[in-house]
Design a protein around this motif. Structure first.
Motif, mmCIF file in Angstrom:
data_model
loop_
_atom_site.group_PDB
_atom_site.id
_atom_site.type_symbol
_atom_site.label_atom_id
_atom_site.label_comp_id
_atom_site.label_asym_id
_atom_site.label_seq_id
_atom_site.Cartn_x
_atom_site.Cartn_y
_atom_site.Cartn_z
ATOM 1 N N ALA A 1 43.215 96.179 61.867
ATOM 2 C CA ALA A 1 43.935 94.937 62.155
ATOM 3 C C ALA A 1 45.426 95.203 62.307
ATOM 4 C CB ALA A 1 43.684 93.910 61.052
ATOM 5 N N ALA A 2 45.999 96.024 61.442
ATOM 6 C CA ALA A 2 47.428 96.332 61.529
ATOM 7 C C ALA A 2 47.755 96.969 62.874
ATOM 8 C CB ALA A 2 47.849 97.253 60.383
ATOM 9 N N ARG A 3 46.930 97.910 63.288
ATOM 10 C CA ARG A 3 47.162 98.585 64.575
ATOM 11 C C ARG A 3 47.056 97.594 65.735
ATOM 12 N NH1 ARG A 3 43.627 100.324 67.963
ATOM 13 N NH2 ARG A 3 41.914 100.364 66.474
ATOM 14 N N LEU A 4 46.002 96.798 65.745
ATOM 15 C CA LEU A 4 45.819 95.832 66.837
ATOM 16 C C LEU A 4 46.889 94.752 66.831
ATOM 17 C CD1 LEU A 4 41.925 95.382 66.847
ATOM 18 C CD2 LEU A 4 43.338 96.609 68.517
ATOM 19 N N PHE A 5 47.221 94.226 65.656
ATOM 20 C CA PHE A 5 48.262 93.195 65.568
ATOM 21 C C PHE A 5 49.600 93.761 66.047
ATOM 22 C CE2 PHE A 5 46.096 90.916 61.697
ATOM 23 C CZ PHE A 5 45.063 90.484 62.516
ATOM 24 N N ALA A 6 49.887 95.014 65.698
ATOM 25 C CA ALA A 6 51.149 95.629 66.124
ATOM 26 C C ALA A 6 51.179 95.816 67.639
ATOM 27 C CB ALA A 6 51.362 96.963 65.412
ATOM 28 N N GLU A 7 50.043 96.178 68.208
ATOM 29 C CA GLU A 7 49.966 96.399 69.655
ATOM 30 C C GLU A 7 50.049 95.105 70.449
ATOM 31 O OE1 GLU A 7 46.266 98.472 70.323
ATOM 32 O OE2 GLU A 7 46.998 100.309 69.368
ATOM 33 N N LYS B 1 33.064 88.170 55.496
ATOM 34 C CA LYS B 1 32.498 88.689 54.244
ATOM 35 C C LYS B 1 33.587 89.395 53.426
ATOM 36 C CE LYS B 1 27.885 89.623 56.065
ATOM 37 N NZ LYS B 1 26.960 90.702 56.446
ATOM 38 N N HIS B 2 34.621 89.850 54.129
ATOM 39 C CA HIS B 2 35.685 90.633 53.497
ATOM 40 C C HIS B 2 36.977 89.846 53.304
ATOM 41 C CE1 HIS B 2 33.215 94.223 54.064
ATOM 42 N NE2 HIS B 2 32.953 93.752 55.271
ATOM 43 N N PHE B 3 37.245 88.910 54.210
ATOM 44 C CA PHE B 3 38.483 88.126 54.184
ATOM 45 C C PHE B 3 38.172 86.686 54.571
ATOM 46 C CE2 PHE B 3 39.616 92.473 55.222
ATOM 47 C CZ PHE B 3 40.623 92.738 54.310
ATOM 48 N N PRO B 4 38.799 85.725 53.920
ATOM 49 C CA PRO B 4 38.521 84.325 54.249
ATOM 50 C C PRO B 4 39.049 83.909 55.626
ATOM 51 C CG PRO B 4 40.165 84.474 52.499
ATOM 52 C CD PRO B 4 39.674 85.862 52.766
ATOM 53 N N MET C 1 44.198 88.253 56.081
ATOM 54 C CA MET C 1 44.377 89.683 56.349
ATOM 55 C C MET C 1 45.856 90.018 56.477
ATOM 56 S SD MET C 1 41.517 90.784 59.103
ATOM 57 C CE MET C 1 40.330 89.492 59.381
ATOM 58 N N LEU C 2 46.555 89.224 57.279
ATOM 59 C CA LEU C 2 47.992 89.459 57.467
ATOM 60 C C LEU C 2 48.727 89.348 56.137
ATOM 61 C CD1 LEU C 2 50.363 89.952 59.441
ATOM 62 C CD2 LEU C 2 50.510 87.457 59.685
ATOM 63 N N ALA C 3 48.393 88.324 55.376
ATOM 64 C CA ALA C 3 49.042 88.127 54.069
ATOM 65 C C ALA C 3 48.793 89.323 53.160
ATOM 66 C CB ALA C 3 48.536 86.841 53.419
ATOM 67 N N GLU C 4 47.560 89.783 53.095
ATOM 68 C CA GLU C 4 47.252 90.919 52.224
ATOM 69 C C GLU C 4 48.022 92.157 52.655
ATOM 70 O OE1 GLU C 4 43.440 93.506 50.704
ATOM 71 O OE2 GLU C 4 43.204 91.333 50.904
ATOM 72 N N MET C 5 48.082 92.400 53.957
ATOM 73 C CA MET C 5 48.807 93.572 54.460
ATOM 74 C C MET C 5 50.268 93.541 54.031
ATOM 75 S SD MET C 5 47.766 93.961 58.412
ATOM 76 C CE MET C 5 46.200 93.258 58.877
ATOM 77 N N LEU C 6 50.936 92.428 54.283
ATOM 78 C CA LEU C 6 52.379 92.373 54.057
ATOM 79 C C LEU C 6 52.750 92.228 52.589
ATOM 80 C CD1 LEU C 6 53.592 90.436 57.214
ATOM 81 C CD2 LEU C 6 53.353 92.894 56.839
ATOM 82 N N VAL C 7 51.924 91.558 51.817
ATOM 83 C CA VAL C 7 52.180 91.496 50.374
ATOM 84 C C VAL C 7 51.953 92.881 49.776
ATOM 85 C CG1 VAL C 7 51.330 90.586 48.172
ATOM 86 C CG2 VAL C 7 51.728 89.023 50.090
ATOM 87 N N SER D 1 54.051 84.041 61.051
ATOM 88 C CA SER D 1 52.619 83.752 60.981
ATOM 89 C C SER D 1 52.057 83.850 59.569
ATOM 90 C CB SER D 1 51.839 84.706 61.896
ATOM 91 O OG SER D 1 52.234 84.524 63.239
ATOM 92 N N LEU D 2 52.871 84.358 58.640
ATOM 93 C CA LEU D 2 52.413 84.464 57.254
ATOM 94 C C LEU D 2 52.230 83.078 56.646
ATOM 95 C CD1 LEU D 2 54.452 87.184 55.339
ATOM 96 C CD2 LEU D 2 52.000 87.016 55.529
ATOM 97 N N PRO D 3 51.166 82.875 55.899
ATOM 98 C CA PRO D 3 51.041 81.619 55.154
ATOM 99 C C PRO D 3 52.221 81.471 54.187
ATOM 100 C CG PRO D 3 48.966 82.836 55.148
ATOM 101 C CD PRO D 3 50.006 83.742 55.735
ATOM 102 N N ASP D 4 52.637 80.239 53.924
ATOM 103 C CA ASP D 4 53.833 79.973 53.113
ATOM 104 C C ASP D 4 53.825 80.697 51.773
ATOM 105 O OD1 ASP D 4 54.865 78.365 55.089
ATOM 106 O OD2 ASP D 4 54.195 76.497 54.156
ATOM 107 N N GLU D 5 52.727 80.638 51.054
ATOM 108 C CA GLU D 5 52.655 81.270 49.730
ATOM 109 C C GLU D 5 52.882 82.779 49.825
ATOM 110 O OE1 GLU D 5 49.242 82.029 46.437
ATOM 111 O OE2 GLU D 5 49.448 79.949 47.119
ATOM 112 N N ALA D 6 52.262 83.419 50.813
ATOM 113 C CA ALA D 6 52.432 84.864 50.995
ATOM 114 C C ALA D 6 53.863 85.179 51.415
ATOM 115 C CB ALA D 6 51.447 85.389 52.032
ATOM 116 N N ARG D 7 54.439 84.349 52.270
ATOM 117 C CA ARG D 7 55.816 84.562 52.712
ATOM 118 C C ARG D 7 56.769 84.523 51.527
ATOM 119 N NH1 ARG D 7 56.863 80.336 56.056
ATOM 120 N NH2 ARG D 7 55.396 81.218 57.540
ATOM 121 N N GLU D 8 56.574 83.585 50.618
ATOM 122 C CA GLU D 8 57.424 83.504 49.430
ATOM 123 C C GLU D 8 57.225 84.711 48.520
ATOM 124 O OE1 GLU D 8 60.050 81.612 48.701
ATOM 125 O OE2 GLU D 8 59.716 80.946 50.756
#
Length: 186
Positions: free
Chosen positions: A12-18, A42-45, A50-56, A107-114
């Motif tokens: 996901a990180a590679r594709l999102f970056a591209e 099954k792995h992420f809601p 996914m983005l939040a988990e990566m950046l946090v 694009s980060l959810p507010d809670e993750a951004r904080e």
């Protein structure tokens, strides 16, 4: 299960970056991971999760390892050398995540951004404190500005890493240390 989550996040990180966070569908992401799009749930809601988990996660890692390296140093110059080396290594290994942090922040959810903001502020303060130990005449604001400027240079690697990785690391480290006026840097 952990290996699959890691594989999904790396892909996901590679594709999102591209293509940008909004430029990748769940179906495309699943296909790139060798599973159906809906199987990702099954792995992420959600894709946002996914983005939040990566950046946090990267913000937590930067701070945790930065604190460890700073604490292990005998003095401010040694701590700054360790922090610079750590950040350069991290930036060269995680170019897609740096692109995401820069481009898809909104694009980060507010809670993750904080959460990321809090972690980043702590990371900046870690650097600023060590910079001020080396240069006590600096104001906290100026030391923070110097830390941010150093991050900007190092985090430019997704766009400027035109040299072999070891050589690029050496260039970045020597430039950062010189900019921070660390004794013994050229």
């Amino acid at each position: 299960m952990v290996a699959r989550r890691t594989q999904i996040l790396d892909t996901a990180a590679r594709l999102f970056a591209e293509r940008g966070f909004h430029g990748v569908s769940v179906v495309e992401l699943g296909a790139a991971c060798g599973i159906s799009g809906p199987a990702l749930y099954k792995h992420f809601p959600s894709k946002d999760a996914m983005l939040a988990e990566m950046l946090v996660e990267i913000s937590e890692e930067l701070l945790r390892v930065g604190r460890e390296r700073s604490a292990a140093a005998g003095d401010a110059p040694e701590a700054l050398r360790a922090l610079v080396a750590w950040h350069v290594d991290f930036a060269l290994r995680h170019k897609p995540l740096i692109v995401l942090q820069d481009r898809d922040w909104a694009s980060l959810p507010d809670e993750a951004r904080e959460r990321v903001r809090r972690l980043q502020r702590s990371y900046v303060e870690l650097w600023a404190d060590r910079i001020r130990e080396l240069q006590p005449q600096l104001t906290p604001k100026r030391a923070r500005a110097m830390a941010h400027a150093t991050f900007g240079m190092i985090n430019s690697t997704p766009h400027s890493a035109m040299l072999p990785e070891a050589e690029m690391a050496s260039v970045l480290e020597s430039m950062a240390l010189a900019a921070l006026a660390v004794p013994g840097s050229t």
